[in-house]
Design an enzyme around this catalytic site. Structure first.
Site, PDB file in Angstrom:
ATOM      1  N   TYR A 112       3.303   8.518   3.352  1.00 46.51           N
ATOM      2  CA  TYR A 112       2.059   9.119   2.895  1.00 46.51           C
ATOM      3  C   TYR A 112       1.115   9.244   4.090  1.00 46.51           C
ATOM      4  O   TYR A 112       1.028   8.334   4.923  1.00 46.51           O
ATOM      5  CB  TYR A 112       1.459   8.256   1.795  1.00 46.51           C
ATOM      6  N   ARG A 170     -14.083 -12.125  -7.747  1.00 48.04           N
ATOM      7  CA  ARG A 170     -13.359 -11.795  -6.526  1.00 48.04           C
ATOM      8  C   ARG A 170     -12.131 -12.688  -6.333  1.00 48.04           C
ATOM      9  O   ARG A 170     -11.229 -12.359  -5.589  1.00 48.04           O
ATOM     10  CB  ARG A 170     -14.305 -11.870  -5.317  1.00 48.04           C
TER      11      ARG A 170
END
Length: 408
Positions: free
Chosen positions: A127, A73
């Site tokens: 978008y 991560r």
């Protein structure tokens, strides 16, 4: 835009060369030809004190760790190669990759909000999901929608970002990025460069400070990988890495590998598909079944056009072209924005941004132009599957039923 220079000691290389070699410069010295895929989720360390110091350093600065990443991560070597390559192509100091384009935009908004800058100035159209994320305030942000001329007047002390997409999804409207950046003053201008890619424009050269990509589209290029990436300076990249670590929106290593591989052919794919798109635009512009064609001045492989008939009949009538969302793949896709990609945007906002109910958006792939035209023209001529719907009212300044098609 062909020669690229990355420092006083660097020898400028063409974009096509960078696309092939960026992120791979060390492979020969490692005895490798293809980039390796590192699938590790954790990395061993027998010195817990040193590991604690490295984690503290990341928590303080957000800088990429020297040595193994500790945990996936925090970082991943395969993903880091893609990030380096994309930063080189966009001409930025750094890039930070995420699990999707929306995860990337989310990280940008959270990074600015963490500094008390929750207000965003944005220009439609964007978008549809980007529009929704801003308008719904899901992250505690507040948005002011404006046209390009109103940006300077919309900026407040707590404005953390100005956002624009150029060419815009789905109308392909273009913005003067240099003028917009000037209007932003000290506020960072974020440009969604998904449609253009660095092959057609590099927004930082025109004053933008943050460049966003849905890497799912042209950067991957084959419709088989999802990802997002933000190209920016290293200072902002450090904050984005901390947000990514905290929220977990990491890009999978296999996706990083596929995106790096996609970059190698990006210039070839974009230029080939753009040539086909330009020819289709030429034919559509003189077709009596077409009311209006939208195509950006910088070119590209995206086309939008409004039909006199029912757009749903065109969607139902294609056979070679795939009726599907997304874009940027090697095969040609077509979709009806008002029904799908921009359905989440309020109807009035859609129409005022030029997204009419008769607008179709097509992502041109690498097929032969004659085959695509044959499929498209038979779909345009297909008998209606149902009674025609009433024509949508035209947005202001954008007549739908003009006597002769206008290409833009």
């Amino acid at each position: 835009m062909d020669a690229m220079d990355y420092g006083p000691s660097a020898t400028p290389r063409a974009l096509a060369t960078e696309a092939v070699h960026a992120g791979r410069d060390d492979l020969a010295s490692l005895g490798l030809h293809a980039p390796p895929i590192d699938l590790s989720t954790t990395y061993p360390s027998y010195d817990a004190r040193a590991e604690a110091a490295r984690i503290d350093e990341f928590a303080t600065t957000g800088a990429r760790l020297d040595g193994p990443p500790v945990y996936a991560r925090l970082d991943n070597p395969t993903v880091a190669r893609f990030e380096e390559a994309l930063a080189r192509l966009e001409g930025t100091e750094s890039a930070v990759a995420f699990a999707s384009g929306m995860a990337a935009l989310t990280a940008v908004l959270l990074a600015r909000a963490s500094q008390g800058l929750r207000h965003v100035v944005a220009v439609r159209p964007l978008y549809g999901c980007s529009d929704h994320l801003l308008d719904a305030g899901l992250l505690g942000t507040e948005v002011t929608w404006t046209d390009p001329a109103g940006i300077a007047g919309a900026i407040r002390p707590d404005t953390g970002l100005v956002m624009v997409e150029s060419p815009a999804n789905p109308t392909l409207a273009e913005a003067d990025l240099r003028a917009l950046a000037h209007s932003c003053g000290s506020v960072p201008l974020l440009v969604d460069n998904t449609f253009a890619t660095p092959v057609l424009q590099r927004p930082v050269e025109q004053g933008a400070r943050i460049v966003l990509h849905s890497a799912t589209k042209y950067l991957g290029g084959h419709g088989d990988v999802m990802g997002g990436v933000v190209a920016c300076d290293e200072e902002f990249a450090r904050t984005l890495r901390q947000v990514r670590f905290a929220t977990g929106g990491v890009l999978h290593p296999l996706a990083g590998y596929l995106l790096l591989r996609g970059l190698a052919t990006l210039p070839v794919r974009v230029r080939a598909a753009s040539g086909t798109a330009a020819e289709l635009v030429r034919r559509l512009a003189t077709d009596p079944r077409i009311a209006r064609v939208h195509y950006p001045r910088i070119g590209g492989a995206m086309i939008a056009f409004e039909v006199y008939g029912d757009p749903h009949d065109v969607i139902a009538g294609v056979r070679l072209i795939t009726p599907a969302v997304s874009l940027g793949s090697v095969d040609t896709l077509i979709q009806h924005p008002a029904s799908i990609s921009h359905r989440i945007v309020a109807e009035g906002d859609r129409r005022s941004a030029g997204v009419s109910d008769r607008l179709l958006r097509m992502s041109v792939g690498l097929e032969d132009v004659e085959d695509l035209w044959r499929d498209l023209t038979q779909a345009l001529s297909a008998p209606p599957a149902a009674p025609l719907r009433a024509a949508a009212p035209a947005a202001a300044g954008r007549p739908v039923g003009v006597p002769r098609p206008a290409v833009r």
